[in-house]
Design a protein around this motif. Structure first.
Motif, mmCIF file in Angstrom:
data_model
loop_
_atom_site.group_PDB
_atom_site.id
_atom_site.type_symbol
_atom_site.label_atom_id
_atom_site.label_comp_id
_atom_site.label_asym_id
_atom_site.label_seq_id
_atom_site.Cartn_x
_atom_site.Cartn_y
_atom_site.Cartn_z
ATOM 1 N N LEU A 139 0.831 -1.212 0.003
ATOM 2 C CA LEU A 139 0.093 0.107 -0.041
ATOM 3 C C LEU A 139 0.575 1.319 0.138
ATOM 4 C CD1 LEU A 139 -2.929 -0.906 2.542
ATOM 5 C CD2 LEU A 139 -3.047 -1.053 -0.130
ATOM 6 N N THR A 140 2.234 1.155 0.446
ATOM 7 C CA THR A 140 2.874 2.490 0.612
ATOM 8 C C THR A 140 4.276 2.484 0.062
ATOM 9 O OG1 THR A 140 4.091 1.388 2.893
ATOM 10 C CG2 THR A 140 1.795 2.648 3.077
ATOM 11 N N GLU A 141 4.837 1.404 -0.434
ATOM 12 C CA GLU A 141 6.022 1.615 -1.071
ATOM 13 C C GLU A 141 5.949 1.756 -2.513
ATOM 14 O OE1 GLU A 141 9.471 -1.826 -2.205
ATOM 15 O OE2 GLU A 141 8.663 -1.948 -0.239
ATOM 16 N N PRO A 142 6.308 2.918 -3.072
ATOM 17 C CA PRO A 142 6.114 3.472 -4.231
ATOM 18 C C PRO A 142 6.765 2.286 -5.486
ATOM 19 C CG PRO A 142 7.281 5.158 -3.020
ATOM 20 C CD PRO A 142 7.202 3.872 -2.276
ATOM 21 N N GLY A 143 5.840 2.189 -6.244
ATOM 22 C CA GLY A 143 6.214 1.177 -7.414
ATOM 23 C C GLY A 143 6.182 -0.274 -7.231
ATOM 24 N N LEU A 144 5.982 -0.637 -5.872
ATOM 25 C CA LEU A 144 5.652 -2.265 -5.410
ATOM 26 C C LEU A 144 4.604 -2.959 -6.292
ATOM 27 C CD1 LEU A 144 6.740 -4.530 -4.267
ATOM 28 C CD2 LEU A 144 5.893 -3.998 -2.050
ATOM 29 N N ALA A 145 3.354 -2.329 -5.998
ATOM 30 C CA ALA A 145 1.992 -2.829 -6.600
ATOM 31 C C ALA A 145 2.183 -3.066 -8.115
ATOM 32 C CB ALA A 145 0.836 -2.081 -6.138
ATOM 33 N N ALA A 146 2.744 -2.080 -8.580
ATOM 34 C CA ALA A 146 2.937 -2.075 -10.126
ATOM 35 C C ALA A 146 3.837 -3.251 -10.631
ATOM 36 C CB ALA A 146 3.220 -0.786 -10.617
ATOM 37 N N ARG A 147 5.090 -3.289 -9.843
ATOM 38 C CA ARG A 147 6.065 -4.343 -10.226
ATOM 39 C C ARG A 147 5.543 -5.704 -10.046
ATOM 40 N NH1 ARG A 147 9.501 -0.998 -7.106
ATOM 41 N NH2 ARG A 147 9.589 -2.345 -5.606
ATOM 42 N N LEU A 148 4.726 -5.909 -8.989
ATOM 43 C CA LEU A 148 4.127 -7.351 -8.546
ATOM 44 C C LEU A 148 2.920 -7.496 -9.983
ATOM 45 C CD1 LEU A 148 3.330 -6.994 -4.802
ATOM 46 C CD2 LEU A 148 5.171 -8.448 -5.831
ATOM 47 N N ALA A 149 2.268 -6.625 -10.233
ATOM 48 C CA ALA A 149 1.186 -6.899 -11.278
ATOM 49 C C ALA A 149 2.034 -7.109 -12.564
ATOM 50 C CB ALA A 149 0.317 -5.603 -11.274
ATOM 51 N N GLY A 150 2.949 -6.457 -12.611
ATOM 52 C CA GLY A 150 3.913 -6.720 -13.906
ATOM 53 C C GLY A 150 4.373 -8.090 -13.924
ATOM 54 N N HIS A 151 4.198 -8.964 -13.053
ATOM 55 C CA HIS A 151 4.704 -10.690 -13.052
ATOM 56 C C HIS A 151 3.579 -11.156 -13.640
ATOM 57 C CE1 HIS A 151 8.742 -10.446 -11.296
ATOM 58 N NE2 HIS A 151 8.027 -9.541 -10.326
ATOM 59 N N VAL A 152 2.247 -10.561 -13.765
ATOM 60 C CA VAL A 152 1.113 -11.598 -14.123
ATOM 61 C C VAL A 152 1.150 -11.572 -15.733
ATOM 62 C CG1 VAL A 152 -1.479 -11.151 -14.168
ATOM 63 C CG2 VAL A 152 -0.324 -10.727 -12.137
ATOM 64 N N ARG A 153 1.578 -10.487 -16.354
ATOM 65 C CA ARG A 153 1.353 -10.598 -17.707
ATOM 66 C C ARG A 153 1.741 -11.950 -18.427
ATOM 67 N NH1 ARG A 153 3.352 -5.437 -16.954
ATOM 68 N NH2 ARG A 153 1.603 -3.932 -16.691
ATOM 69 N N PRO A 154 3.120 -12.634 -18.046
ATOM 70 C CA PRO A 154 3.279 -13.761 -18.829
ATOM 71 C C PRO A 154 2.349 -14.958 -18.338
ATOM 72 C CG PRO A 154 5.367 -12.456 -17.661
ATOM 73 C CD PRO A 154 4.017 -11.867 -17.198
#
Length: 378
Positions: A329-344
């Protein structure tokens, strides 16, 4: 195209196997291929037969496996969902004579592979694999556990992931507070009490998170314990001072409502107590929707989330659970990086892709059988 017969619990029964079987059957017959479900029921189930159900095997019927096998033999291929608790007999052993009576090839889908089975459970699963044409596990962990802990033919084992809905739809209204979500059938072992304790540790955030717990209490839990677990959660939330932030939705949402709920979440929390769970449909749905997940280290979560679209924390540790949620919820960019692993992963996890792999496996079984049938009839 082969005609498919399916053996499983099935709607209106509400459980993970019923949901899985309904989705798999729908996608394997979406192009008009003939299919039918042999539905397994017990005394607590709604006995109405929905369209597509060609036979009901009631646990109350002695030797009901005979008629169930006869119904499956009217198709080209039988797909059998296996869980120890759904078939009659000790550890569900009545599924074994059914498999041996089938005159058509069978695929058995293993929803549970126990790390420490009883002698009866181990022997039964080994015989089920021997009787099946092929078996499917939904994770590499389950396959490895099967090959190491049981005497089975490795050539029969194929890994096909649990399918997930394609989460599309209109824009979900943005919430003004961070939204945590857990869903599924509710009962002891879900670990929701640990999420409530974690939520209490997040009250310093501004704005403070809300937490949705969606799902009815598991029918087996109601049968034996009533709503004691859910009532205990309400009491705990009040004691912790977070009751106002928790929304209990004691309903079984349809797919469109569930999809919108998942897409509204900032974090999906899976605080399960289980150390055995090698397959989780809820985990797959969350990952496929691109929502960051915080989970305890049950086997499927370790396999799917480690270095991927989520964070794994120790069992029964609300401090670690809260710390992981806080990071997302607070670490900048972490949620987006985790979501990025979903695409493959997403393309492999959607139901059409998963059903295509079952169809290919069935095709291989039928092709291997055809020369043998021709030779026998020559």
């Amino acid at each position: 195209m082969p005609h498919y017969g399916f053996l499983s619990t099935h709607p209106p029964t509400r459980c993970g196997l019923a949901t899985f079987n309904s989705a798999l059957a729908a996608h394997l017959t979406a192009d008009g291929t003939r299919g039918g479900v042999v539905r397994v029921t017990d005394g607590s189930d709604d006995q109405r037969a929905l369209p597509g159900v060609v036979h009901t095997w009631s646990a109350r019927t002695p030797t009901g496996w005979r008629d169930a096998a006869a119904a499956l033999n009217t198709f080209d291929m039988a797909i059998v969902q296996h869980e120890y608790g759904i078939y009659p007999g000790r550890d569900g052993e009545d599924v074994l004579p059914l498999l041996r009576r089938l005159a058509v090839p069978s695929i058995v889908v293993l929803h549970t592979v126990l790390r420490q089975p009883s002698a009866q459970q181990k022997s039964l699963l080994e015989q089920i694999v021997a009787a099946a044409g092929a078996v499917v596990t939904m994770t590499d962990t389950a396959r490895d556990r099967l090959l190491v802990g049981y005497t089975v033919d490795p050539a029969k084992v194929t890994v096909i992931p649990h399918g997930a809905a394609v989460h599309v739809g209109g824009a979900v209204p943005r919430r003004t507070r961070p939204h945590l979500l857990t869903w599924g059938l509710i009962g002891p072992g879900k670990g929701i009490e640990w999420s409530l304790r974690a939520l209490a540790r997040l009250q310093d955030l501004d704005p403070t998170p809300t937490y949705t717990v969606a799902g009815r209490t598991h029918p087996k839990v109601i049968e034996h314990q009533g709503e004691a677990y859910r009532a205990g959660l309400h009491r705990l939330g009040a004691q912790l001072g977070v009751a106002h932030a928790v929304d209990y939705q004691a309903v079984y949402h349809d797919q469109s409502v569930l999809s919108a709920l998942i897409r509204s979440a900032d974090v999906v929390v899976l605080p399960y107590d289980s150390r055995e769970q090698v397959t989780s449909g809820v985990l797959i749905e969350a990952v496929a929707a691109g929502v960051p997940v915080v989970a305890t280290p049950f086997p499927h979560a370790v396999e799917l989330l480690t270095g991927g679209p989520g964070l794994v924390v120790p069992h029964q540790d609300p401090a670690a659970l809260a710390a992981a949620i806080r990071r997302i919820l607070t670490e900048p960019g972490l949620a987006a990086r985790l979501a990025g692993h979903v695409r493959p992963l997403a393309a492999q996890l959607n139901w059409p892709a998963v059903a295509a792999r079952y169809d290919a496996l069935a095709g291989r079984l039928l092709a291997a059988r055809s020369p043998a049938v021709s030779a026998a009839s020559a």
